[in-house]
Every structure is written in structure tokens, then in C-alpha cells.
Design a protein around this motif. Structure first.
Motif, PDB file in Angstrom:
ATOM      1  N   ALA A  28       1.044  -1.113  -0.139  1.00 10.71           N
ATOM      2  CA  ALA A  28       0.230  -0.126   0.184  1.00 10.71           C
ATOM      3  C   ALA A  28       1.290   1.159  -0.049  1.00 10.71           C
ATOM      4  O   ALA A  28       1.805   0.601   1.030  1.00 10.71           O
ATOM      5  CB  ALA A  28      -1.157   0.097   0.993  1.00 10.71           C
ATOM      6  N   MET A  29       0.769   2.137  -1.091  1.00  5.31           N
ATOM      7  CA  MET A  29       0.629   3.168  -1.441  1.00  5.31           C
ATOM      8  C   MET A  29       0.874   4.502  -0.457  1.00  5.31           C
ATOM      9  O   MET A  29      -0.643   5.302  -0.087  1.00  5.31           O
ATOM     10  CB  MET A  29       1.834   3.440  -2.616  1.00  5.31           C
ATOM     11  N   THR A  30       2.060   5.137   0.680  1.00  6.30           N
ATOM     12  CA  THR A  30       1.374   6.938   1.250  1.00  6.30           C
ATOM     13  C   THR A  30       1.816   7.363   0.028  1.00  6.30           C
ATOM     14  O   THR A  30       2.081   7.432  -0.988  1.00  6.30           O
ATOM     15  CB  THR A  30       2.336   6.764   2.062  1.00  6.30           C
ATOM     16  N   ASN A  31       0.977   9.290   0.166  1.00  6.88           N
ATOM     17  CA  ASN A  31       1.434   9.828  -0.740  1.00  6.88           C
ATOM     18  C   ASN A  31       2.819  10.477  -0.907  1.00  6.88           C
ATOM     19  O   ASN A  31       3.253  10.592  -2.516  1.00  6.88           O
ATOM     20  CB  ASN A  31       0.603  11.247  -0.766  1.00  6.88           C
ATOM     21  N   ALA A  32       3.651  10.065  -0.075  1.00  6.82           N
ATOM     22  CA  ALA A  32       5.287  10.132   0.288  1.00  6.82           C
ATOM     23  C   ALA A  32       5.934   8.996  -0.625  1.00  6.82           C
ATOM     24  O   ALA A  32       6.357   8.950  -1.684  1.00  6.82           O
ATOM     25  CB  ALA A  32       5.596  10.269   1.580  1.00  6.82           C
ATOM     26  N   MET A  33       5.416   7.986  -1.000  1.00  4.15           N
ATOM     27  CA  MET A  33       5.576   6.789  -1.758  1.00  4.15           C
ATOM     28  C   MET A  33       5.266   7.482  -3.139  1.00  4.15           C
ATOM     29  O   MET A  33       6.301   6.769  -3.984  1.00  4.15           O
ATOM     30  CB  MET A  33       5.195   5.122  -1.520  1.00  4.15           C
ATOM     31  N   LEU A  34       3.789   7.388  -3.396  1.00  2.70           N
ATOM     32  CA  LEU A  34       4.072   7.876  -4.309  1.00  2.70           C
ATOM     33  C   LEU A  34       4.701   8.777  -5.353  1.00  2.70           C
ATOM     34  O   LEU A  34       4.520   9.040  -6.930  1.00  2.70           O
ATOM     35  CB  LEU A  34       2.340   8.540  -4.641  1.00  2.70           C
ATOM     36  N   ASP A  35       5.059   9.774  -4.805  1.00  6.87           N
ATOM     37  CA  ASP A  35       5.755  11.225  -4.996  1.00  6.87           C
ATOM     38  C   ASP A  35       7.471  10.054  -5.471  1.00  6.87           C
ATOM     39  O   ASP A  35       8.221  10.703  -6.716  1.00  6.87           O
ATOM     40  CB  ASP A  35       6.023  11.822  -4.216  1.00  6.87           C
ATOM     41  N   GLN A  36       8.031   9.522  -4.432  1.00  2.57           N
ATOM     42  CA  GLN A  36       9.268   8.701  -4.869  1.00  2.57           C
ATOM     43  C   GLN A  36       9.498   7.767  -6.289  1.00  2.57           C
ATOM     44  O   GLN A  36       9.819   8.237  -7.174  1.00  2.57           O
ATOM     45  CB  GLN A  36       9.587   8.266  -3.949  1.00  2.57           C
ATOM     46  N   LEU A  37       7.653   7.466  -6.193  1.00  3.63           N
ATOM     47  CA  LEU A  37       7.128   6.093  -7.514  1.00  3.63           C
ATOM     48  C   LEU A  37       7.630   7.149  -9.224  1.00  3.63           C
ATOM     49  O   LEU A  37       8.826   7.230 -10.329  1.00  3.63           O
ATOM     50  CB  LEU A  37       5.811   5.811  -7.910  1.00  3.63           C
ATOM     51  N   MET A  38       7.219   8.646  -9.379  1.00 11.05           N
ATOM     52  CA  MET A  38       7.297   9.636  -9.723  1.00 11.05           C
ATOM     53  C   MET A  38       8.851  10.246 -10.080  1.00 11.05           C
ATOM     54  O   MET A  38       9.451   9.892 -11.032  1.00 11.05           O
ATOM     55  CB  MET A  38       6.484  10.437  -9.866  1.00 11.05           C
ATOM     56  N   ASP A  39       9.511  10.112  -9.284  1.00  8.01           N
ATOM     57  CA  ASP A  39      10.721  10.226  -9.105  1.00  8.01           C
ATOM     58  C   ASP A  39      11.659   9.639  -9.760  1.00  8.01           C
ATOM     59  O   ASP A  39      12.070   9.404 -10.502  1.00  8.01           O
ATOM     60  CB  ASP A  39      11.388  10.645  -7.571  1.00  8.01           C
ATOM     61  N   GLY A  40      11.187   8.080  -9.766  1.00 12.87           N
ATOM     62  CA  GLY A  40      11.356   6.849 -10.424  1.00 12.87           C
ATOM     63  C   GLY A  40      11.630   7.057 -11.964  1.00 12.87           C
ATOM     64  O   GLY A  40      12.331   6.594 -12.679  1.00 12.87           O
ATOM     65  N   TYR A  41      10.313   7.672 -12.148  1.00 12.68           N
ATOM     66  CA  TYR A  41      10.045   7.580 -13.637  1.00 12.68           C
ATOM     67  C   TYR A  41      11.040   8.494 -14.395  1.00 12.68           C
ATOM     68  O   TYR A  41      11.289   8.233 -15.170  1.00 12.68           O
ATOM     69  CB  TYR A  41       8.371   7.939 -14.406  1.00 12.68           C
ATOM     70  N   ASP A  42      11.085   9.437 -13.340  1.00  8.80           N
ATOM     71  CA  ASP A  42      11.883  11.016 -14.088  1.00  8.80           C
ATOM     72  C   ASP A  42      12.940  10.363 -15.034  1.00  8.80           C
ATOM     73  O   ASP A  42      13.503  10.605 -15.246  1.00  8.80           O
ATOM     74  CB  ASP A  42      11.959  12.043 -13.312  1.00  8.80           C
ATOM     75  N   ARG A  43      13.645   9.945 -13.493  1.00  6.87           N
ATOM     76  CA  ARG A  43      14.850   9.258 -13.919  1.00  6.87           C
ATOM     77  C   ARG A  43      14.929   8.280 -14.658  1.00  6.87           C
ATOM     78  O   ARG A  43      15.678   8.119 -15.468  1.00  6.87           O
ATOM     79  CB  ARG A  43      15.587   8.433 -12.496  1.00  6.87           C
ATOM     80  N   ALA A  44      14.272   7.575 -15.078  1.00  8.67           N
ATOM     81  CA  ALA A  44      14.284   6.545 -16.153  1.00  8.67           C
ATOM     82  C   ALA A  44      14.206   7.256 -17.440  1.00  8.67           C
ATOM     83  O   ALA A  44      15.397   6.958 -18.353  1.00  8.67           O
ATOM     84  CB  ALA A  44      13.161   5.374 -16.112  1.00  8.67           C
ATOM     85  N   GLU A  45      13.122   8.196 -17.057  1.00  8.95           N
ATOM     86  CA  GLU A  45      12.971   9.203 -18.768  1.00  8.95           C
ATOM     87  C   GLU A  45      14.798   9.725 -19.283  1.00  8.95           C
ATOM     88  O   GLU A  45      14.755   9.443 -20.708  1.00  8.95           O
ATOM     89  CB  GLU A  45      11.976   9.855 -18.129  1.00  8.95           C
TER      90      GLU A  45
END
Length: 290
Positions: A28-45
Motif C-alpha cells: 500500500a502506497m502513501t503519498n510520500a511513496m507516490l511522489d518517490q514513484l514519480m521520481d523513479g519515472y523521472d530518472r528513467a526518462e
């Protein structure tokens, strides 16, 4: 892994592996984890050596979506009027939050490189949105996918309703949402939620096989192919869900509960997340049995 979960990132061999890591809470994801998830996609892109993103969950599950402990307070704490009576959050606060929330799934949906989700165990709510936003989904035979959060009173106000109607057809999409059922892997395959189903033990190998096929393609071809896909989604009107989604969700979270209806928010306040979640499921199961 952090105490409240983490999003782990590893780039290797043309792949970016993004792992939702909170297995003790079924990821289960907190808002903080969802923000980290977006950071991961930014890094990959931003990484030219990455040609495909592989999204997965640690442990036995993909993710059960947004942590229910945060649901109900996402619009801010209740304020009091001059007489000390509680006031509901404003529509502007609701819309602002929902706009920011859906932008995360839109980020995955419009990502400039191919995305592959490896789904096992529970893939629910916001977790299902992540899978739907991905280009490809391989599911283990343990997968259980659906929108049980509709039992919170949303009744079909889903961020990915347009995509679901396109992929599943209007009848099955409405069934998935209105009945709030959780489908097994074979039902998901039959209705177009996933590309293929494999035994759990073969999930990683199946993911590696498809990732390897993608990374052998030229970088420019990969990105232009994804750009063309995004244009096609726009021309079909699918991307409009990211514009109307926040409005409908903000309205749906402002429902009025009558005396004979199950109010998850009230029960959670009085009894806690675990007890109220079990009672919610029991309430609907009872109705189905009558």
C-alpha cells in the motif's frame, strides 16, 4: 526499506526496475511513496540508456493502491466554523488534491518509453491504475485485480473509466466498477486487463523476455513509437479522463450517507482502518448473500 515503505530503483541493461517496497502492508502506497514513484519515472526518462521501465512489487503483491490510513484526510483536516461546528473541505481543496493525484497516473500513461508491469497477488485501486497506465502487463496466476475502493461510495467515478471502457468494453467496465469485484488472473486476461498470465515462478523470466525484446529496438524508434501511441490516445479521446477525472472524483468523495448505508469514513474514525475495512467487506458480502 524505510519504515513506511520505499520505492526502489535499479537501472541495468537498458531496463529501469522500479519496485514498490512495503510488503508488510501489501505494498500500500502513501503519498510520500507516490511522489518517490514519480521520481523513479523521472530518472528513467532522463537516462538515455534506459529503454523500458519494469514496475513490480516486493513480496507477494503488486500493490493494494493508496494506503487507506490516508484516505479521508487527503483534502486536509476538518476545519471548524465560528460556532465550533465541523466544515467539509471546500471543492477547491478537493479539486486541487485530485488534480495532483491523477497527474501521477497520467505521468505513467504518457511516459515517453515503454512500460511493463509485472503483477502478482493484489493489484487494487491505485495499483490497478498503475497497471492500466502501463503499456504491457504480465500477470502471475496469483493476481487479483479490481476496484474494491468503489465500496467507499464512488460508484463508478474512476480515473481510468475511459481507458477501461475502451479496453474492456462499456458493459464489463461498468461491471468492474459498479460491483467492485476483484477478478482473478484468468478473468483479467479474458477481459483485456492483462496481456498474458504465467505461473508465479515464471513471472520474472517472462518479464525479462519481453524487456529484452524492447531494449533491442533503437532508442529513437522506441520514443517515437510511444509518442505516436500517446497521439492515438488523444485522438480517441481517452486522455480526456485526466481532465474530467479530478472533477468527478471530487464530487464522488462528497457523497451523503443515509442511515442504512455503510460509511467507511465514519467507521474508520471510530474503529480504525483494519476493523472498518473488514466490516465494509462483510457489509457487501452480506448483501450479496441475501
Amino acid at each position: 526499506m524505510a519504515a513506511n515503505g520505499s520505492i526502489d530503483y535499479l537501472a541495468r541493461d537498458g531496463r529501469a526496475y522500479i519496485t514498490i517496497n512495503r510488503p508488510d502492508k501489501k505494498n500500500a502506497m502513501t503519498n510520500a511513496m507516490l511522489d518517490q514513484l514519480m521520481d523513479g519515472y523521472d530518472r528513467a526518462e532522463a537516462d538515455d540508456d534506459v529503454r523500458v521501465v519494469v514496475l513490480q512489487g516486493a513480496g507477494d503483491d503488486f500493490t493494494t493502491g493508496h494506503d487507506l490510513a490516508e484516505v479521508g484526510t487527503e483534502y486536509g483536516e476538518t476545519t471548524l466554523d465560528a460556532k465550533g461546528r465541523p466544515r467539509k473541505p471546500s471543492q477547491r481543496a478537493r479539486l486541487l488534491h485530485d488534480k495532483r493525484y491523477i497527474e501521477r497516473f497520467e505521468r505513467v500513461f504518457k511516459f515517453l518509453k515503454p512500460t511493463l508491469s509485472l503483477v502478482k497477488g493484489y493489484c487494487l485501486g491505485g495499483g490497478l491504475y498503475l497497471a492500466e497506465a502501463s503499456d504491457l502487463v504480465i500477470a502471475a496466476d496469483t493476481a487479483k485485480m479490481g476496484h474494491p475502493e468503489q465500496k467507499l461510495g464512488l460508484s463508478g467515478a474512476a480515473y481510468f473509466a475511459a481507458w477501461e471502457m475502451m479496453a474492456l468494453g462499456p458493459r464489463k467496465a461498468r461491471e468492474l466498477l459498479l460491483l467492485a469485484q476483484v477478478w482473478d488472473a484468468q478473468t483479467c486476461l479474458a477481459n483485456g486487463l492483462v496481456n498474458k498470465v504465467v505461473p508465479l515462478a515464471d513471472l520474472q523470466e517472462a518479464g525479462e523476455e519481453w524487456a529484452e525484446r524492447i531494449v533491442r529496438l533503437p532508442r529513437d524508434g522506441i520514443v517515437m513509437g510511444k509518442a505516436a501511441t500517446n497521439l492515438a490516445m488523444d485522438s480517441l479521446g481517452i486522455s480526456s479522463q485526466f481532465a474530467y477525472g479530478p472533477i468527478l472524483h471530487a464530487l464522488a468523495t462528497n457523497v451523503r450517507y443515509e442511515a442504512d448505508e455503510y460509511n467507511f469514513m465514519k467507521e474508520r474514525r471510530d474503529k480504525g482502518v483494519r476493523s472498518s475495512n473488514h466490516e465494509r467487506e462483510a457489509f457487501y458480502d452480506k448483501k450479496e448473500q441475501e
